[in-house]
Design a protein around this motif. Structure first.
Motif, PDB file in Angstrom:
ATOM      1  N   VAL A 156       0.807  -1.216   0.000  1.00  0.00           N
ATOM      2  CA  VAL A 156       0.000   0.000   0.000  1.00  0.00           C
ATOM      3  C   VAL A 156       0.840   1.266   0.000  1.00  0.00           C
ATOM      4  O   VAL A 156       0.317   2.350  -0.273  1.00  0.00           O
ATOM      5  CB  VAL A 156      -0.966   0.020   1.205  1.00  0.00           C
ATOM      6  CG1 VAL A 156      -1.906  -1.163   1.124  1.00  0.00           C
ATOM      7  CG2 VAL A 156      -0.210   0.046   2.508  1.00  0.00           C
ATOM      8  N   ALA A 157       2.127   1.175   0.322  1.00  0.00           N
ATOM      9  CA  ALA A 157       2.951   2.387   0.273  1.00  0.00           C
ATOM     10  C   ALA A 157       3.282   2.763  -1.164  1.00  0.00           C
ATOM     11  O   ALA A 157       3.847   3.826  -1.411  1.00  0.00           O
ATOM     12  CB  ALA A 157       4.225   2.202   1.095  1.00  0.00           C
ATOM     13  N   GLY A 158       2.954   1.913  -2.110  1.00  0.00           N
ATOM     14  CA  GLY A 158       3.102   2.251  -3.522  1.00  0.00           C
ATOM     15  C   GLY A 158       1.775   1.968  -4.187  1.00  0.00           C
ATOM     16  O   GLY A 158       1.646   1.082  -5.029  1.00  0.00           O
TER      17      GLY A 158
ATOM     18  N   GLY E 191       3.290   6.731   1.139  1.00  0.00           N
ATOM     19  CA  GLY E 191       3.701   6.404  -0.216  1.00  0.00           C
ATOM     20  C   GLY E 191       3.401   7.506  -1.218  1.00  0.00           C
ATOM     21  O   GLY E 191       3.951   7.535  -2.300  1.00  0.00           O
ATOM     22  N   LEU E 192       2.497   8.425  -0.841  1.00  0.00           N
ATOM     23  CA  LEU E 192       2.090   9.476  -1.778  1.00  0.00           C
ATOM     24  C   LEU E 192       2.949  10.731  -1.677  1.00  0.00           C
ATOM     25  O   LEU E 192       3.025  11.511  -2.625  1.00  0.00           O
ATOM     26  CB  LEU E 192       0.624   9.855  -1.535  1.00  0.00           C
ATOM     27  CG  LEU E 192      -0.411   8.765  -1.800  1.00  0.00           C
ATOM     28  CD1 LEU E 192      -1.798   9.253  -1.426  1.00  0.00           C
ATOM     29  CD2 LEU E 192      -0.375   8.343  -3.264  1.00  0.00           C
ATOM     30  N   ASP E 194       6.686  12.740  -0.177  1.00  0.00           N
ATOM     31  CA  ASP E 194       8.067  12.529   0.267  1.00  0.00           C
ATOM     32  C   ASP E 194       8.414  13.530   1.362  1.00  0.00           C
ATOM     33  O   ASP E 194       9.498  14.082   1.397  1.00  0.00           O
ATOM     34  CB  ASP E 194       9.052  12.601  -0.907  1.00  0.00           C
ATOM     35  CG  ASP E 194       8.941  13.898  -1.684  1.00  0.00           C
ATOM     36  OD1 ASP E 194       8.096  14.735  -1.324  1.00  0.00           O
ATOM     37  OD2 ASP E 194       9.709  14.084  -2.635  1.00  0.00           O
ATOM     38  N   LYS E 195       7.457  13.703   2.250  1.00  0.00           N
ATOM     39  CA  LYS E 195       7.624  14.555   3.412  1.00  0.00           C
ATOM     40  C   LYS E 195       7.431  13.714   4.672  1.00  0.00           C
ATOM     41  O   LYS E 195       6.904  12.597   4.590  1.00  0.00           O
ATOM     42  CB  LYS E 195       6.577  15.677   3.389  1.00  0.00           C
ATOM     43  CG  LYS E 195       6.728  16.635   2.232  1.00  0.00           C
ATOM     44  CD  LYS E 195       8.011  17.411   2.323  1.00  0.00           C
ATOM     45  CE  LYS E 195       8.254  18.346   1.149  1.00  0.00           C
ATOM     46  NZ  LYS E 195       7.355  18.258   0.018  1.00  0.00           N
ATOM     47  N   PRO E 196       7.833  14.223   5.834  1.00  0.00           N
ATOM     48  CA  PRO E 196       7.596  13.447   7.061  1.00  0.00           C
ATOM     49  C   PRO E 196       6.100  13.283   7.330  1.00  0.00           C
ATOM     50  O   PRO E 196       5.346  14.240   7.178  1.00  0.00           O
ATOM     51  CB  PRO E 196       8.232  14.308   8.164  1.00  0.00           C
ATOM     52  CG  PRO E 196       9.104  15.297   7.473  1.00  0.00           C
ATOM     53  CD  PRO E 196       8.553  15.481   6.089  1.00  0.00           C
ATOM     54  N   ASN E 226       8.751   6.856   5.698  1.00  0.00           N
ATOM     55  CA  ASN E 226       8.723   8.229   6.188  1.00  0.00           C
ATOM     56  C   ASN E 226       7.685   8.455   7.280  1.00  0.00           C
ATOM     57  O   ASN E 226       7.206   9.567   7.477  1.00  0.00           O
ATOM     58  CB  ASN E 226       8.500   9.202   5.027  1.00  0.00           C
ATOM     59  CG  ASN E 226       7.316   8.810   4.167  1.00  0.00           C
ATOM     60  OD1 ASN E 226       6.800   7.685   4.273  1.00  0.00           O
ATOM     61  ND2 ASN E 226       6.871   9.712   3.317  1.00  0.00           N
TER      62      ASN E 226
ATOM     63  N   ARG F  47      11.637  10.198  -7.770  1.00  0.00           N
ATOM     64  CA  ARG F  47      10.348  10.522  -7.162  1.00  0.00           C
ATOM     65  C   ARG F  47      10.484  10.987  -5.719  1.00  0.00           C
ATOM     66  O   ARG F  47       9.840  11.930  -5.298  1.00  0.00           O
ATOM     67  CB  ARG F  47       9.419   9.312  -7.242  1.00  0.00           C
ATOM     68  CG  ARG F  47       8.803   9.136  -8.639  1.00  0.00           C
ATOM     69  CD  ARG F  47       7.873   7.969  -8.698  1.00  0.00           C
ATOM     70  NE  ARG F  47       8.606   6.703  -8.608  1.00  0.00           N
ATOM     71  CZ  ARG F  47       8.529   5.849  -7.608  1.00  0.00           C
ATOM     72  NH1 ARG F  47       7.708   6.072  -6.610  1.00  0.00           N
ATOM     73  NH2 ARG F  47       9.245   4.747  -7.601  1.00  0.00           N
ATOM     74  N   HIS F  48      11.316  10.304  -4.950  1.00  0.00           N
ATOM     75  CA  HIS F  48      11.391  10.621  -3.520  1.00  0.00           C
ATOM     76  C   HIS F  48      12.677  11.321  -3.112  1.00  0.00           C
ATOM     77  O   HIS F  48      12.818  11.726  -1.970  1.00  0.00           O
ATOM     78  CB  HIS F  48      11.249   9.345  -2.691  1.00  0.00           C
ATOM     79  CG  HIS F  48       9.877   8.768  -2.746  1.00  0.00           C
ATOM     80  ND1 HIS F  48       8.813   9.321  -2.076  1.00  0.00           N
ATOM     81  CD2 HIS F  48       9.370   7.705  -3.415  1.00  0.00           C
ATOM     82  CE1 HIS F  48       7.722   8.621  -2.322  1.00  0.00           C
ATOM     83  NE2 HIS F  48       8.025   7.638  -3.131  1.00  0.00           N
ATOM     84  N   TYR F 240      15.858   7.819   7.741  1.00  0.00           N
ATOM     85  CA  TYR F 240      15.085   8.220   6.558  1.00  0.00           C
ATOM     86  C   TYR F 240      14.262   9.469   6.862  1.00  0.00           C
ATOM     87  O   TYR F 240      14.293  10.459   6.123  1.00  0.00           O
ATOM     88  CB  TYR F 240      14.182   7.056   6.136  1.00  0.00           C
ATOM     89  CG  TYR F 240      13.552   7.203   4.778  1.00  0.00           C
ATOM     90  CD1 TYR F 240      14.064   6.514   3.685  1.00  0.00           C
ATOM     91  CD2 TYR F 240      12.466   8.022   4.575  1.00  0.00           C
ATOM     92  CE1 TYR F 240      13.489   6.637   2.430  1.00  0.00           C
ATOM     93  CE2 TYR F 240      11.896   8.166   3.330  1.00  0.00           C
ATOM     94  CZ  TYR F 240      12.403   7.474   2.258  1.00  0.00           C
ATOM     95  OH  TYR F 240      11.841   7.607   1.010  1.00  0.00           O
ATOM     96  N   VAL F 241      13.517   9.423   7.961  1.00  0.00           N
ATOM     97  CA  VAL F 241      12.684  10.570   8.312  1.00  0.00           C
ATOM     98  C   VAL F 241      13.547  11.776   8.667  1.00  0.00           C
ATOM     99  O   VAL F 241      13.242  12.912   8.279  1.00  0.00           O
ATOM    100  CB  VAL F 241      11.732  10.212   9.465  1.00  0.00           C
ATOM    101  CG1 VAL F 241      10.959  11.434   9.920  1.00  0.00           C
ATOM    102  CG2 VAL F 241      10.773   9.121   9.039  1.00  0.00           C
ATOM    103  N   LEU F 244      14.545  13.479   5.541  1.00  0.00           N
ATOM    104  CA  LEU F 244      13.471  14.296   4.968  1.00  0.00           C
ATOM    105  C   LEU F 244      13.353  15.629   5.702  1.00  0.00           C
ATOM    106  O   LEU F 244      13.179  16.687   5.086  1.00  0.00           O
ATOM    107  CB  LEU F 244      12.143  13.543   5.036  1.00  0.00           C
ATOM    108  CG  LEU F 244      12.007  12.294   4.156  1.00  0.00           C
ATOM    109  CD1 LEU F 244      10.607  11.723   4.296  1.00  0.00           C
ATOM    110  CD2 LEU F 244      12.306  12.612   2.696  1.00  0.00           C
ATOM    111  N   ILE F 245      13.428  15.548   7.035  1.00  0.00           N
ATOM    112  CA  ILE F 245      13.319  16.788   7.813  1.00  0.00           C
ATOM    113  C   ILE F 245      14.508  17.699   7.531  1.00  0.00           C
ATOM    114  O   ILE F 245      14.369  18.904   7.359  1.00  0.00           O
ATOM    115  CB  ILE F 245      13.229  16.453   9.321  1.00  0.00           C
ATOM    116  CG1 ILE F 245      11.930  15.695   9.609  1.00  0.00           C
ATOM    117  CG2 ILE F 245      13.319  17.711  10.171  1.00  0.00           C
ATOM    118  CD1 ILE F 245      11.796  15.210  11.044  1.00  0.00           C
ATOM    119  N   LEU F 248      14.282  19.741   4.328  1.00  0.00           N
ATOM    120  CA  LEU F 248      13.198  20.712   4.148  1.00  0.00           C
ATOM    121  C   LEU F 248      13.793  22.076   3.883  1.00  0.00           C
ATOM    122  O   LEU F 248      14.681  22.516   4.614  1.00  0.00           O
ATOM    123  CB  LEU F 248      12.317  20.773   5.401  1.00  0.00           C
ATOM    124  CG  LEU F 248      11.341  19.618   5.580  1.00  0.00           C
ATOM    125  CD1 LEU F 248      10.624  19.761   6.904  1.00  0.00           C
ATOM    126  CD2 LEU F 248      10.342  19.573   4.433  1.00  0.00           C
TER     127      LEU F 248
END
Lengths: 249, 249, 249, 249, 249, 249, 249, 249
Positions: A156-158, E191-192, E194-196, E226, F47-48, F240-241, F244-245, F248
């Motif tokens: 579901v993450a993709g 999955g949608l 690419d932010k925390p 994430n 994408r990410h 990973y998170v 992302l932070i 930003l």
């Protein structure tokens, strides 16, 4: 003797091709054979339409062969699940025509199964680690005479990968959704189809996955109403129920 | 607009009885109505063949009435589950034709449902304390257009009572087995029939029943292969899946 | 010295065949022998009527032999449970007359036990995987001087097999019901007999069986009132209590 | 009709005092009465020797009275457990001869029970908070025709109080040991007697007692081999099994 | 004194508009005020940039007012969470300018917060039952000076509704995903974007939801990398962390 | 092709240095490569912004190499986590330029990563036993292009050691706090900084640590509001998170 | 340098026997030595009166030796717990004067400890399987300079054995009670003495013992008020606290 | 009669001030008084040095008064814990000199206790919500004759507040550390002092606090070796053990 064989036999009697006495002796075989280590149910195929299946864990390779021989001698096809490599080796040493799916830990003996279902059983798996369980479900469903399809690695993450395959899901008569970790796949699948979805939690994951507990609880509390659940890693059970549903007239 | 209505409408267009433009406006009603407290899905019946059902807990009596009115105005039948007496009173004050099963905590509005299933859904309950959940399953299945039958108070400690009714079970297309405490009923029922058995654990029991956990674990580990499980006390979910199975062509 | 021997001794004194002083010295042996690794209770047989039993896990093969020798030298029969194959080998190397049940993981020394119970202890097992625990219960009960009977592979998903044997159950003075997975067998058995049923959950099963937890909770919440429960896999404990019940005058 | 009555009836036929036809009509009463809310088993007393007991939780006061009347009209004595004060009031308003133990939450109708057991059932409770469960066990055992004795407030942290009463324990044919918190009492009692000990964990305690879970696990893992366990707070079940043991010939 | 005020003050000193001695006395106010029931941290806003927030459970209405007064007298804005209706009434009786969100159980005093974040915090909720927690997160984030957006009722069983709003998610700087039951929403959302994604499990659901445990475990084992998780129902904590992230320069 | 490469490519097109058709062919490479055992996502980096990472458990050494080759051939850098020594050996046999941190169980291929974060990610570990997880977080963050710092062995029972290093914590843009046993470190760290703290419970500890459950629950219920939590031992997810932070804008 | 050495040094300075500058250099050694794999605290003995102890699990034999050397070179005595046989071998290969208790999995270097406690620490163990933990507690307490006594194999199911040794318990200044299975021993011991009782649950037991959980919960809910609890199998921690109590002036 | 009184009495006899016969009659009062609802231990003060304490939950207000009267008539001081407001009212109506701490839910009768401890017991509480338990510990310790000190609201997320008060902790002979939520306080406190620390988890917190389980597990797995643990919310037990430690000569 399996149910399809039985039906053929009875039709043959009906049409005068077989003498009733012959049929009687064919039918009056023993209900059980007691091997030294297990009682093998020989008429299960007649009673339930699905022959007895060998659940391999806890059996020695010799015991697996022993039960397989008893079933085969009674004219039944053989299917064994959760086989270790040693058990597979023993089967291949004892029989010439062993079919085998190593990833699914399945083996079988006997001819191609007769197609009996009315539609297709779709098996959908969240991650590559869930494949052994998904392939067990797939292989068992196939050996039980169903048309099957497999969607793998559509977690579901993709979500787009899953949506891209939704035609396959919608076309199925019943869906088996296999997932470990958070076990969210059946909820999403359940929202995409209006058919029964059988959810199989797997023991894939670490830490708070707690051996499949996270996935199990997630599936039981699914927000999709068309989801029912079987035991952790129970690909066989899911295929069994899906087969019953697919055979409903 | 419900699926059966939709089919009638489309046939009517096909046969020239209805003008396509008229049909268009009938079909182009809104997909959702946003009431102040919930978004009501008006085309669920078309998409899934089963209309949206009001899950009452957490809603005020006024909110239950509000959603019921929105559904009815969209030409849909109404079914609400887990209603408190106050919520039922509010429905009865707002509508003339409320059907109601107090033990099952169900209420409904609208005409008798069209029979759509191909066989019968049998609901079997272990003890009298399991009846509210069993009756929820029964009533929901009935409102969804199924033929139903109920076997109550046939727990496994009095196995002869269950066996005496096994004809009813064998005749069903799908069985819903409801039990609290040790939750053993689905295993026994699963051995008696070769149809899908949907097991519903209930929160009935005290001490080590742990609010339905004992029954839930028991059903998940059932020695019968034709058993799948839904959440504790989820009579609605069992009826929903049973309906899908019963409608399979 | 075991209780039966003690009774014989006392009768012998009563009837003038044995001199009280001789009896005194026979009785005044040590209560305990402290081996290097354990204190062995030598008068347990006199106090409780059942001699001390060697629980093998955590002991080296040499320690098992050591305790067995101490018991034997004190004139007691020897029974050891949960033996590994290495521990059995050590016993067989040290003694000539070792009795052994490999599946039950039991071994014993000494003459056939004196029959002391008033009726029969029936042991009933759900599946073949439950046999090691069932056979432990059976063998221990036998070594404690009871008449025993065994019903194997009579799980509740094939209820007719169990019912076909209900005469054996009804004839017993106390029943030991052994089951893993959902642990439903004691509930059904409890409804068939009006005798005490001692339920033994086993760790058989995977996933939501959680090492016997599902069976344990199921048995504790049994809807049959004549069921009590012992620890997971505790065939020994079940046989111990059944023996006490069977000896009640 | 209760078993003792049945025996008297049959003897009366045997001795020519009762006409077989009269006996027939007495015996041919219905097996069940279906009240609006429950099926009442009227021949349980004949089949199991112990009449059906009313488990009050979940029933309205009117339903409790209804079942009591059905039982009484069938000539059976009545026993109800876990009664709320309102349910007791309803019974006392409906019948003249209600016996009642408020602490035990028990009530009963009918004559003094016939003494049927061969020995005494001793009930021993760890703390004053465990008394409701202990008194339930005591009262039920008494109504089932057993001689009983009670040792209260003899927790293991004051072991001398328990030891001072060990004569009472040793004299019993079966012991019921009731304890909450750490649930250690059955282990100590089990070491003092060589009779079956039925352990009842109670939900007494806070924090890590987890509603009786600590006591339950403690009793299941008791180091005393003569201990079996029933569900948390299940004083009734303990008394039921103790009665069966006490009646063994 | 809040951080923004402090910055203004310091700039004012820098630019000669405020005398350093005046600034000193403004800054040298007490760090804490000890009310009878709590020590109120008055310089938290300076130290952490976010003022102390009143967590209402366990406080009497009078205590809530007392702390609110202490904060206001120290020149701070006031925010209170998890308020009961009685606590809200007390605040409204004590102050003229109470802002209030009943569903979120929030109240606040003081001027509109200064916008401090760099982007938008999107809050997304699975079902209407999750709205109280989602609105708590939304309201807290708003009072902490963030731009916010809310997507409600976008559970994973109707995935198209969520996908239709994916622009809103993608536009956010940080996403808070709130869900009960199986808690699958954060995995799909993760999955949608690419932010925390900060996942908040809610206690919504029954049976195997176990008060939020199912959702919690599901989120912790999310297949999306994430996702981080806060405590069950902790909308406040999610908003707090999201605010820190949104303020990062 | 990684995002930074993509940006360079696009700028090159913008500035006329690259022909659009060339760029097109560079960009129109396949999105996935299906190796025999996994589907490798080749555009995840685009994408990410973070390339696909190989999670090694459950893969054979050959499969790890196979996926690494597919990624490298697509022009991506390679990072693998939770490698066994055998898997590392296979990588080192297949490639010349394997970077490797044995304690962290990480390996990587490719040039030094481009620094992309705006600040520093501080990793702080409670005990030496937590170092494997902390080093995984550290190494992953570094390979993702972040500046990192590590504080090791600063458990809360020696609080002065932690306080002595608080400058490092305060200087970080985001903190990863790793702890097993009681998992108290994130609470203390959360009080020292006003930045997001990502807590990683580890499975370090015995007995009531229950494989990381104690630390997990402790972190979820932290009294510090700036703490979020990832799965047990999930150093990768924390990094990973944090990445992302840190990225930003 | 250990505290007793420190005291001697300071007295020597006080009495003019040691030059203050010499003392200074002795005291100004490093507080920590950073070995490649751990930071060794060299002044813990001065600060806490108890030197750092090597917890062996997770360390290689070489690392254990490395830390031992660092401690010894700093003039400290060495104690290591939970040693594997390989780790013991490495110590014995590296040092001449290794003391070792194989059952307790302890080893130590250095002279006999100085007696520092004011009374005796009694260690009492329920069963022989609990001896490794009990001996760990005993050995650690001894190396920390306490007088100790041991009562082994005095479980509560044989209460007279415990009572026969109550003099030893009553004579102690603090008692450590070690038990697995139901963990009832501390409750009984707590009732016999009016001194602090430190309870150590062990992981001994199977099934519902759940790795020590049953014993842990039992001890936490003990009906004796003078009982506190440490982690499962934590003999070291019990000895540590008992030492602190025994040293109280 | 309390121990101090007893000592005074015996000294008086020793010094000829009291006639032995008089002393005899004072000492020969009953050991127990059986009130209708409880057996009150009147010589506990003599045997354990601490009089019996009334645990109020589960007792009616009248029963609390009844036991208090029995204790007082036997010349003992009275202390009751966990009192409801109704129980306090009943005590105040029955006695003139009731001392009462509403937050701690304590009440007491009798003169100021004699100081008996050798040092101070410090009670330290993490948050204001933990105060009821901390104040119970404080009040009980005070009534048992100890000098006490209280540090409140010093949670680990504001570590400087705790460090600022470390003198108070270091000065104590024994420390009681009370905390809910993640329960980290005892670990930090344990690192600051080299005295025994008794940790009391509280049920404060929501969600994953699971009614104190998170704090309990955290304390049991504390990285500080001088921490032992009592049951959730058991401030009384902590004070009891601290008193025993503080009285050690």
């Amino acid at each position: 003797m399996e149910r399809e064989n039985l039906r053929a036999l009875l039709r043959s009697v009906q049409e005068g091709e077989t003498d009733p006495d012959e049929a009687l002796s064919a039918l009056s075989g023993p209900a059980f054979i007691d091997t030294p280590n297990a009682r093998v149910d020989l008429q299960r195929a007649v009673r339930h339409g699905i022959p007895e299946v060998i659940f391999a864990p806890g059996k020695t390779p010799a015991q697996v062969v022993e039960v397989a021989k008893a079933l085969r001698e009674a004219g039944q096809s053989v299917l064994a699940t959760r086989l270790s490599p040693e058990q597979v080796d023993a089967l291949e040493a004892a029989f010439d025509d062993v079919g085998h799916d190593a990833l699914a830990r399945l083996a079988w003996l006997g001819p191609e199964p007769v197609r009996q279902g009315k539609g297709t059983i779709a098996v959908v798996a969240a991650g590559t680690s869930d494949l052994p369980v998904a392939r067990e479900a797939l292989g068992v469903a196939e050996r039980f005479g169903n048309d099957v399809s497999l969607l793998a690695d559509v977690g579901v993450a993709g979500i787009h990968r899953l949506l891209a395959s939704s035609d396959t899901l919608v076309a199925a008569r019943v869906v088996i959704a296999v997932a470990g970790m958070e076990g969210a796949l059946p909820s999403v699948v359940g929202g995409l189809v209006d058919k029964p979805v059988i959810a199989v939690p797997t023991s894939v994951g670490y830490g708070a996955a707690f051996g499949g507990l996270a996935a199990l609880l997630g599936m039981l509390t699914s927000c999709a109403s068309n989801v029912t659940v079987v035991n952790i890693d129970n690909g066989f059970g899911a295929a069994y129920v899906a087969t019953l549903i697919n055979r409903l007239p």
